[in-house]
Design a protein around this motif. Sequence first.
Motif, PDB file in Angstrom:
ATOM      1  N   ILE A   1      -6.424  -1.348   3.469  1.00 20.80           N
ATOM      2  CA  ILE A   1      -7.233  -1.954   2.706  1.00 20.80           C
ATOM      3  C   ILE A   1      -8.631  -1.209   2.266  1.00 20.80           C
ATOM      4  O   ILE A   1      -9.219  -0.902   3.207  1.00 20.80           O
ATOM      5  CB  ILE A   1      -7.593  -3.590   3.240  1.00 20.80           C
ATOM      6  CG1 ILE A   1      -6.420  -4.195   3.194  1.00 20.80           C
ATOM      7  CG2 ILE A   1      -8.684  -4.079   2.257  1.00 20.80           C
ATOM      8  CD1 ILE A   1      -6.463  -5.666   3.968  1.00 20.80           C
ATOM      9  N   HIS A   2      -8.915  -1.034   1.176  1.00 21.17           N
ATOM     10  CA  HIS A   2     -10.062  -0.151   0.877  1.00 21.17           C
ATOM     11  C   HIS A   2     -11.191  -1.333   0.658  1.00 21.17           C
ATOM     12  O   HIS A   2     -12.532  -1.195   1.086  1.00 21.17           O
ATOM     13  CB  HIS A   2      -9.977   0.446  -0.484  1.00 21.17           C
ATOM     14  CG  HIS A   2     -11.012   1.076  -1.006  1.00 21.17           C
ATOM     15  ND1 HIS A   2     -11.885   2.293  -0.768  1.00 21.17           N
ATOM     16  CD2 HIS A   2     -12.093   0.546  -2.347  1.00 21.17           C
ATOM     17  CE1 HIS A   2     -12.730   2.423  -1.247  1.00 21.17           C
ATOM     18  NE2 HIS A   2     -13.042   1.468  -2.451  1.00 21.17           N
ATOM     19  N   ASP A   3     -11.109  -2.439   0.120  1.00 26.29           N
ATOM     20  CA  ASP A   3     -12.144  -3.405  -0.101  1.00 26.29           C
ATOM     21  C   ASP A   3     -11.494  -4.762  -0.397  1.00 26.29           C
ATOM     22  O   ASP A   3     -10.458  -4.887  -0.984  1.00 26.29           O
ATOM     23  CB  ASP A   3     -13.271  -3.078  -0.712  1.00 26.29           C
ATOM     24  CG  ASP A   3     -12.890  -2.975  -2.222  1.00 26.29           C
ATOM     25  OD1 ASP A   3     -11.746  -3.410  -2.904  1.00 26.29           O
ATOM     26  OD2 ASP A   3     -14.018  -2.511  -3.138  1.00 26.29           O
ATOM     27  N   MET A   4     -12.172  -5.701  -0.189  1.00 24.61           N
ATOM     28  CA  MET A   4     -11.857  -7.222  -0.605  1.00 24.61           C
ATOM     29  C   MET A   4     -12.919  -7.977  -1.480  1.00 24.61           C
ATOM     30  O   MET A   4     -14.011  -7.887  -0.892  1.00 24.61           O
ATOM     31  CB  MET A   4     -11.147  -7.953   0.642  1.00 24.61           C
ATOM     32  CG  MET A   4     -10.257  -7.395   1.283  1.00 24.61           C
ATOM     33  SD  MET A   4      -9.627  -8.247   2.514  1.00 24.61           S
ATOM     34  CE  MET A   4     -10.826  -7.315   3.952  1.00 24.61           C
TER      35      MET A   4
ATOM     36  N   SER B   1       0.951  -1.332   0.126  1.00 20.61           N
ATOM     37  CA  SER B   1       0.014   0.020   0.116  1.00 20.61           C
ATOM     38  C   SER B   1       0.755   1.323  -0.003  1.00 20.61           C
ATOM     39  O   SER B   1       0.484   2.202  -0.606  1.00 20.61           O
ATOM     40  CB  SER B   1      -1.004  -0.043   1.166  1.00 20.61           C
ATOM     41  OG  SER B   1      -1.745   1.154   1.269  1.00 20.61           O
ATOM     42  N   ALA B   2       2.010   1.238   0.856  1.00 19.76           N
ATOM     43  CA  ALA B   2       2.944   2.271   0.830  1.00 19.76           C
ATOM     44  C   ALA B   2       3.634   2.742  -0.482  1.00 19.76           C
ATOM     45  O   ALA B   2       3.777   3.886  -0.918  1.00 19.76           O
ATOM     46  CB  ALA B   2       3.918   2.081   2.186  1.00 19.76           C
ATOM     47  N   ALA B   3       3.867   1.372  -1.183  1.00 19.80           N
ATOM     48  CA  ALA B   3       4.429   1.858  -2.392  1.00 19.80           C
ATOM     49  C   ALA B   3       3.647   2.357  -3.475  1.00 19.80           C
ATOM     50  O   ALA B   3       4.020   3.085  -4.261  1.00 19.80           O
ATOM     51  CB  ALA B   3       4.981   0.326  -3.087  1.00 19.80           C
ATOM     52  N   ARG B   4       2.252   1.806  -3.391  1.00 17.79           N
ATOM     53  CA  ARG B   4       1.214   2.662  -4.459  1.00 17.79           C
ATOM     54  C   ARG B   4       0.573   3.973  -3.745  1.00 17.79           C
ATOM     55  O   ARG B   4       0.083   4.703  -4.662  1.00 17.79           O
ATOM     56  CB  ARG B   4       0.281   1.586  -4.622  1.00 17.79           C
ATOM     57  CG  ARG B   4       0.373   0.615  -5.240  1.00 17.79           C
ATOM     58  CD  ARG B   4       0.970   0.682  -6.765  1.00 17.79           C
ATOM     59  NE  ARG B   4      -0.070   1.858  -7.431  1.00 17.79           N
ATOM     60  CZ  ARG B   4      -0.939   1.444  -8.216  1.00 17.79           C
ATOM     61  NH1 ARG B   4      -0.976  -0.090  -8.337  1.00 17.79           N
ATOM     62  NH2 ARG B   4      -1.840   2.053  -8.999  1.00 17.79           N
ATOM     63  N   GLY B   5       0.940   4.166  -2.316  1.00 21.90           N
ATOM     64  CA  GLY B   5       0.452   5.479  -1.818  1.00 21.90           C
ATOM     65  C   GLY B   5      -1.177   5.643  -1.725  1.00 21.90           C
ATOM     66  O   GLY B   5      -1.549   6.699  -1.559  1.00 21.90           O
ATOM     67  N   GLN B   6      -1.782   4.367  -1.749  1.00 22.90           N
ATOM     68  CA  GLN B   6      -3.140   4.411  -1.555  1.00 22.90           C
ATOM     69  C   GLN B   6      -3.609   3.124  -1.036  1.00 22.90           C
ATOM     70  O   GLN B   6      -2.539   2.148  -0.934  1.00 22.90           O
ATOM     71  CB  GLN B   6      -3.646   4.897  -2.773  1.00 22.90           C
ATOM     72  CG  GLN B   6      -3.421   3.762  -3.898  1.00 22.90           C
ATOM     73  CD  GLN B   6      -4.352   4.053  -5.096  1.00 22.90           C
ATOM     74  OE1 GLN B   6      -5.492   4.175  -5.207  1.00 22.90           O
ATOM     75  NE2 GLN B   6      -3.559   4.187  -6.355  1.00 22.90           N
ATOM     76  N   PRO B   7      -4.801   2.801  -0.577  1.00 24.73           N
ATOM     77  CA  PRO B   7      -5.318   1.688   0.095  1.00 24.73           C
ATOM     78  C   PRO B   7      -5.340   0.720  -1.093  1.00 24.73           C
ATOM     79  O   PRO B   7      -5.446   0.851  -2.177  1.00 24.73           O
ATOM     80  CB  PRO B   7      -6.758   1.966   0.771  1.00 24.73           C
ATOM     81  CG  PRO B   7      -6.625   3.464   1.030  1.00 24.73           C
ATOM     82  CD  PRO B   7      -5.812   3.969  -0.252  1.00 24.73           C
TER      83      PRO B   7
ATOM     84  N   VAL C   1     -17.987 -13.071  -2.332  1.00 23.17           N
ATOM     85  CA  VAL C   1     -18.442 -12.191  -1.080  1.00 23.17           C
ATOM     86  C   VAL C   1     -17.466 -10.783  -1.085  1.00 23.17           C
ATOM     87  O   VAL C   1     -16.242 -10.869  -1.554  1.00 23.17           O
ATOM     88  CB  VAL C   1     -18.289 -12.779   0.338  1.00 23.17           C
ATOM     89  CG1 VAL C   1     -16.814 -13.046   0.565  1.00 23.17           C
ATOM     90  CG2 VAL C   1     -18.866 -11.956   1.488  1.00 23.17           C
ATOM     91  N   ARG C   2     -18.122  -9.656  -0.772  1.00 22.05           N
ATOM     92  CA  ARG C   2     -17.451  -8.091  -0.626  1.00 22.05           C
ATOM     93  C   ARG C   2     -17.296  -7.949   0.587  1.00 22.05           C
ATOM     94  O   ARG C   2     -18.032  -8.190   1.510  1.00 22.05           O
ATOM     95  CB  ARG C   2     -18.196  -7.299  -1.311  1.00 22.05           C
ATOM     96  CG  ARG C   2     -17.574  -5.756  -1.448  1.00 22.05           C
ATOM     97  CD  ARG C   2     -18.388  -4.952  -2.053  1.00 22.05           C
ATOM     98  NE  ARG C   2     -18.528  -5.090  -3.537  1.00 22.05           N
ATOM     99  CZ  ARG C   2     -19.764  -5.358  -4.174  1.00 22.05           C
ATOM    100  NH1 ARG C   2     -20.767  -5.309  -3.639  1.00 22.05           N
ATOM    101  NH2 ARG C   2     -19.656  -5.263  -5.390  1.00 22.05           N
ATOM    102  N   LEU C   3     -16.102  -7.666   0.975  1.00 21.77           N
ATOM    103  CA  LEU C   3     -15.815  -7.227   2.557  1.00 21.77           C
ATOM    104  C   LEU C   3     -15.451  -5.627   2.449  1.00 21.77           C
ATOM    105  O   LEU C   3     -14.418  -5.292   1.699  1.00 21.77           O
ATOM    106  CB  LEU C   3     -14.574  -8.092   3.117  1.00 21.77           C
ATOM    107  CG  LEU C   3     -15.035  -9.715   3.315  1.00 21.77           C
ATOM    108  CD1 LEU C   3     -13.857 -10.330   3.906  1.00 21.77           C
ATOM    109  CD2 LEU C   3     -16.119  -9.723   4.084  1.00 21.77           C
ATOM    110  N   VAL C   4     -15.991  -4.572   3.100  1.00 18.86           N
ATOM    111  CA  VAL C   4     -15.697  -3.516   2.958  1.00 18.86           C
ATOM    112  C   VAL C   4     -15.183  -3.032   4.407  1.00 18.86           C
ATOM    113  O   VAL C   4     -16.239  -3.106   5.361  1.00 18.86           O
ATOM    114  CB  VAL C   4     -17.025  -2.588   2.456  1.00 18.86           C
ATOM    115  CG1 VAL C   4     -16.476  -1.130   2.450  1.00 18.86           C
ATOM    116  CG2 VAL C   4     -17.146  -3.067   1.086  1.00 18.86           C
TER     117      VAL C   4
END
Length: 272
Positions: free
Chosen positions: A133-136, A101-107, A192-195
């Motif tokens: 994490i933004h979502d899974m 996440s840090a490498a991309r600068g976003q969740p 399934v979506r996990l937010v």
Amino acid sequence: MNNCIYKGHVARKRFGQHFLHESTIIDAIVRAIHPEQGQAIVEIGAGMGVLTEPVLKRIDSMTVIELDRDLVTRLSSHPFFKSRLNIIQQNAMMVNFAALSAARGQPLRIFGNLPYNISTPLMFNLFRYIHVIHDMHFMLQKEVVNRLVSGPNSKNYGRLSVMTQYYCHIIPVLEVPRTAFRPVPKVESALVRLVPYSKLPFPVNDFSKLAALTRLAFNQRRKTLRNSLSNLFSAQQMAEQNIDATLRAENLSVEHYCRLANLLAERPVSQD
């Protein structure tokens, strides 16, 4: 059971490999994920790339995590994937998702067709990185999805339900028949979506207390709370939290478990 050869690859039982092949299901999954340009997309268990390819048609690049070196070779030599994939050949349990996440600068937006044998421990591991994490979106055994969404007073309600519902809003997306995979698994699956919650509904002061408490309660789920949690709380202490000590583990809500975890966290640490 004989090994299944799919598109020239021997499906490895030890990796829990079952490859999606049904195009209508694949399209529905990609639509549900809805990847967009510029997002930090991560796929766990890229396999043959049947989800990777349609996702990459919507974005320029993504990260894939794949343990099987034969499949990594396929992915890295695929003409469409070349230079567009950041391939991590590693067990997903060992990946530092915070660094990704840090490498991309976003969740991160994480998805995958998870092997049944590691799905639960992998989700518990990902909860350690929930802040990045933004979502899974995960393909799981249907029975596991039922456990994720179950509420109190249900046979399916257990430790996985409590821990996941503590962190995430859970949305069942799609049921997937066994015939959509090669080799055909013995069980039905579901997407399934996990937010993750932006603000936890019932925050606990020490998550390790919630983890320990739920493990203790559900490992003895047939006992009343008076017995299973007797080393931690008296019936009077439970009553003060509006909890009936004659109930069992499956009867308590996530909120009640969080209340007890906070009560536990308030106690002074023994100096023994």
